[in-house]
Design an enzyme around this catalytic site. Structure first.
Site, PDB file in Angstrom:
ATOM      1  N   ASP A  84       0.858  -1.185   0.000  1.00 40.68           N
ATOM      2  CA  ASP A  84       0.000   0.000   0.000  1.00 40.68           C
ATOM      3  C   ASP A  84       0.890   1.230   0.000  1.00 40.68           C
ATOM      4  O   ASP A  84       1.988   1.216   0.570  1.00 40.68           O
ATOM      5  CB  ASP A  84      -0.899   0.021   1.237  1.00 40.68           C
ATOM      6  CG  ASP A  84      -1.975  -1.046   1.209  1.00 40.68           C
ATOM      7  OD1 ASP A  84      -2.485  -1.342   0.112  1.00 40.68           O
ATOM      8  OD2 ASP A  84      -2.315  -1.569   2.284  1.00 40.68           O
ATOM      9  N   ASP A 123      -6.998  -1.555  -4.787  1.00 38.61           N
ATOM     10  CA  ASP A 123      -8.115  -1.197  -3.911  1.00 38.61           C
ATOM     11  C   ASP A 123      -9.053  -0.196  -4.594  1.00 38.61           C
ATOM     12  O   ASP A 123     -10.275  -0.275  -4.454  1.00 38.61           O
ATOM     13  CB  ASP A 123      -7.596  -0.605  -2.596  1.00 38.61           C
ATOM     14  CG  ASP A 123      -6.764  -1.593  -1.796  1.00 38.61           C
ATOM     15  OD1 ASP A 123      -7.002  -2.812  -1.917  1.00 38.61           O
ATOM     16  OD2 ASP A 123      -5.875  -1.147  -1.058  1.00 38.61           O
TER      17      ASP A 123
END
Length: 161
Positions: A115, A133
């Site tokens: 991330d 995402d």
């Protein structure tokens, strides 16, 4: 949306996700925020749980289990994508599948999902996330939008008398 277009959208989603994660891994140091503009940083992090770190404690150290669960969901959504009749719905499922595959690759390669997108307001930070995402979220929105009934505007009855 043809089958070829569906497969292309899945592949493009995986490629963009993996390229951006590779760039983040090569340019960022874990835990160091790189300001982009007020309210947004690039911050490298790793997620062993599900979306936004949910179940991180339960799934920590179990990347193969998370990959298998995500893979089962991705396969289910892929079947649904090929069976869907609505182009918006097909595109939505394709984005979900592409995002899921991108995150599965991370889990298999390094045991956690990379991330790097960090949005914040003052001292509050949204959980750091990635392009996969975004694709999954956008895909879910498209699937929901495709399920909304289109209401036709009814013309008022004109009395001809």
């Amino acid at each position: 949306m043809t089958r070829a277009m569906l497969i292309s959208l899945i592949a493009a989603t995986v490629m963009v996700d993996q390229l951006t994660k590779a760039t983040a891994l090569s340019l960022l140091s874990q835990g160091t925020a790189v300001p982009v503009f007020p309210g947004f940083n690039f911050t490298l992090g790793f997620n062993e749980g599900a979306s936004f770190g949910m179940m991180g404690g339960v799934m920590a150290g179990k990347p193969l289990l998370m990959a298998a669960l995500t893979g089962a969901l991705a396969l289910t959504f892929a079947v649904m994508a090929f069976q869907a009749r609505n182009a918006l719905e097909r595109a939505g499922f394709a984005l979900v599948v592409g995002g899921a595959i991108g995150n599965i690759i991370d889990r298999l390669r390094q045991g956690a999902v990379t991330d790097f997108l960090d949005f914040y307001w003052r001292n509050w930070h949204w959980p750091t996330f990635n392009i996969a995402d975004i694709a999954i979220t956008l895909g879910a929105v498209l699937i929901l939008a495709a399920s909304l009934p289109l209401r036709r505007r009814k013309e008022p009855f004109l009395d001809q008398s």
